[in-house]
Design a protein around this motif. Structure first.
Motif, PDB file in Angstrom:
ATOM      1  N   LEU A 158       0.848  -1.266  -0.414  1.00  0.00           N
ATOM      2  CA  LEU A 158      -0.002   0.097   0.028  1.00  0.00           C
ATOM      3  C   LEU A 158       0.974   1.120   0.192  1.00  0.00           C
ATOM      4  O   LEU A 158       1.557   1.559   1.180  1.00  0.00           O
ATOM      5  N   ALA A 159       0.533   2.155  -0.932  1.00  0.00           N
ATOM      6  CA  ALA A 159       2.019   3.320  -0.708  1.00  0.00           C
ATOM      7  C   ALA A 159       1.652   4.554  -0.013  1.00  0.00           C
ATOM      8  O   ALA A 159       2.354   5.084   0.499  1.00  0.00           O
ATOM      9  N   ASP A 160       0.594   4.354   0.532  1.00  0.00           N
ATOM     10  CA  ASP A 160      -0.023   5.325   1.782  1.00  0.00           C
ATOM     11  C   ASP A 160      -0.153   4.483   3.155  1.00  0.00           C
ATOM     12  O   ASP A 160      -0.749   5.293   3.949  1.00  0.00           O
ATOM     13  N   GLY A 161       0.605   3.051   3.243  1.00  0.00           N
ATOM     14  CA  GLY A 161       0.828   2.878   4.377  1.00  0.00           C
ATOM     15  C   GLY A 161      -1.238   1.803   4.503  1.00  0.00           C
ATOM     16  O   GLY A 161      -1.719   1.905   3.723  1.00  0.00           O
ATOM     17  N   VAL A 162      -0.942   2.364   6.043  1.00  0.00           N
ATOM     18  CA  VAL A 162      -1.937   0.695   6.076  1.00  0.00           C
ATOM     19  C   VAL A 162      -2.566   1.677   7.076  1.00  0.00           C
ATOM     20  O   VAL A 162      -2.451   1.978   8.216  1.00  0.00           O
ATOM     21  N   ASP A 163      -3.935   2.077   6.431  1.00  0.00           N
ATOM     22  CA  ASP A 163      -4.516   3.020   7.334  1.00  0.00           C
ATOM     23  C   ASP A 163      -6.588   2.119   7.200  1.00  0.00           C
ATOM     24  O   ASP A 163      -5.990   1.076   6.329  1.00  0.00           O
ATOM     25  N   LEU A 164      -7.464   2.493   7.468  1.00  0.00           N
ATOM     26  CA  LEU A 164      -9.236   1.458   7.151  1.00  0.00           C
ATOM     27  C   LEU A 164      -8.852   1.589   5.226  1.00  0.00           C
ATOM     28  O   LEU A 164      -9.584   0.474   5.439  1.00  0.00           O
ATOM     29  N   ALA A 165      -8.628   2.789   4.512  1.00  0.00           N
ATOM     30  CA  ALA A 165      -8.816   2.723   3.409  1.00  0.00           C
ATOM     31  C   ALA A 165      -8.122   1.561   2.641  1.00  0.00           C
ATOM     32  O   ALA A 165      -8.558   0.739   2.825  1.00  0.00           O
TER      33      ALA A 165
END
Length: 333
Positions: A311-318
């Motif tokens: 995940l390019a933006d790291g692990v968030d809820l999305a």
């Protein structure tokens, strides 16, 4: 991406393990969401006291009680439980001896801590016992309360000992409630209702630890499930270009001409840009070759494999829901 559709319909307990740093807790959370999709009820259990589930779902620390933490895609609910060995001990005393109040007195005296320290195998029986009780639990209608339970388990190096509870308590008790309790736990863990999944990266150490863990499970008669290959980078170059790079087939002058023709470099620095680009492609190609070799090594385990994207933006809820969708579409839930 290689994946294999798998029918987990008969599996009620999904145990997730992996080497530290592979994203074990993240994959466990995404698997819980995927399993709950479509209107099912799933319990996500944590046993290591790190409150990793709360962090991933951006929640306050979880108490020792089952509570709803998320709604799955297409409906369905995910509940979570952070197991505290001390509270699990009180449940055990209540279940087998009717001694919850006395147990609290023992807790104040430090007897519970002493017992689980002297006999660490007993601690594992307590936490796995709470998990398997949730698997077996039925409501007033006679149906299982949870359609599935996902256990975010200890790392790969400890997973066989953690789950092989009958063997671990053999020196503690030959008969009696402890033995009966461990037999109940073992009956679930070693049954077709359980699948023990491994999370790995396409790197030598986590892959080797995964293969060793699978071998230990099989030797202990524990049911291996699937392998989740986490943080997979999508290939940015065709295979032919990667093969050419590894074989040293790049012509720097030709590459420089291509860069100038595409307007990506001016005449003055086209050669230096081309040389730097060729080096980057070569490094990328070598990594791709190594990842291919690790995939081949994992194939020797003869288990279903599922690849989850980096995940390019790291692990968030999305991102967590994105991983859940990937798990579901690959047939792992």
């Amino acid at each position: 991406m290689e994946s294999r559709d798998t029918d987990w319909d008969g599996v009620r307990l999904h145990v997730v393990t992996g080497k530290g740093g592979t994203g074990k807790t993240t994959v466990a959370a995404a698997l819980a969401l995927a399993l709950a999709s479509g209107g099912r009820k799933v319990l996500l259990v944590e046993v290591e006291g790190r409150q990793g589930i709360a962090q991933i779902f951006d929640l306050p620390p979880l108490p020792y009680e089952e509570r709803k933490i998320a709604v799955a895609p297409s409906g369905g609910d995910v509940y979570a439980l952070a197991i505290d060995p001390e509270e699990a001990m009180l449940d055990y005393l209540e279940m087998f001896y009717g001694m919850r109040r006395a147990g609290r007195a023992l807790t104040k005296m430090g007897v519970v801590d002493f017992a689980t320290t002297v006999a660490p195998g007993f601690r594992d029986v307590l936490v796995t016992g709470k998990t398997t009780e949730a698997v077996r639990r039925r409501g007033k209608n006679g149906k299982r309360v949870y359609d599935a339970v996902v256990l975010d388990a200890p790392p790969t190096g400890r997973i066989t000992r953690f789950l092989n509870v009958t063997q671990e308590v053999a020196g503690l008790a030959k008969v009696g409630p402890i033995k009966n309790h461990s037999d109940l736990v073992s009956g679930v863990v070693k049954s077709p209702e359980t699948a023990i999944h491994f999370v790995t990266l396409l790197e030598e150490m986590p892959v080797q630890e995964t293969l060793d863990g699978i071998a230990e499970l099989r030797e202990a008669g524990l049911p291996a499930g699937g392998v989740f290959i986490n943080m997979v980078r999508e290939s940015q170059l065709p295979r032919a270009a990667l093969d050419k790079a590894v074989k040293g087939g790049f012509d720097i002058a030709e590459l420089a001409l291509g860069l100038k023709a595409a307007g990506l470099a001016d005449h003055a620095d086209a050669d230096s840009v081309a040389e730097a680009l060729a080096g980057e492609v070569l490094e990328y190609a070598h990594r791709a070759v190594l990842e291919h070799e690790e995939r081949e090594a994992l194939s020797e385990a003869a288990l279903p494999r599922y690849e989850l994207p980096l995940l390019a933006d790291g692990v968030d809820l999305a991102g967590l829901y994105e991983l859940a969708e990937s798990i579901r579409t690959q047939g792992a839930a």
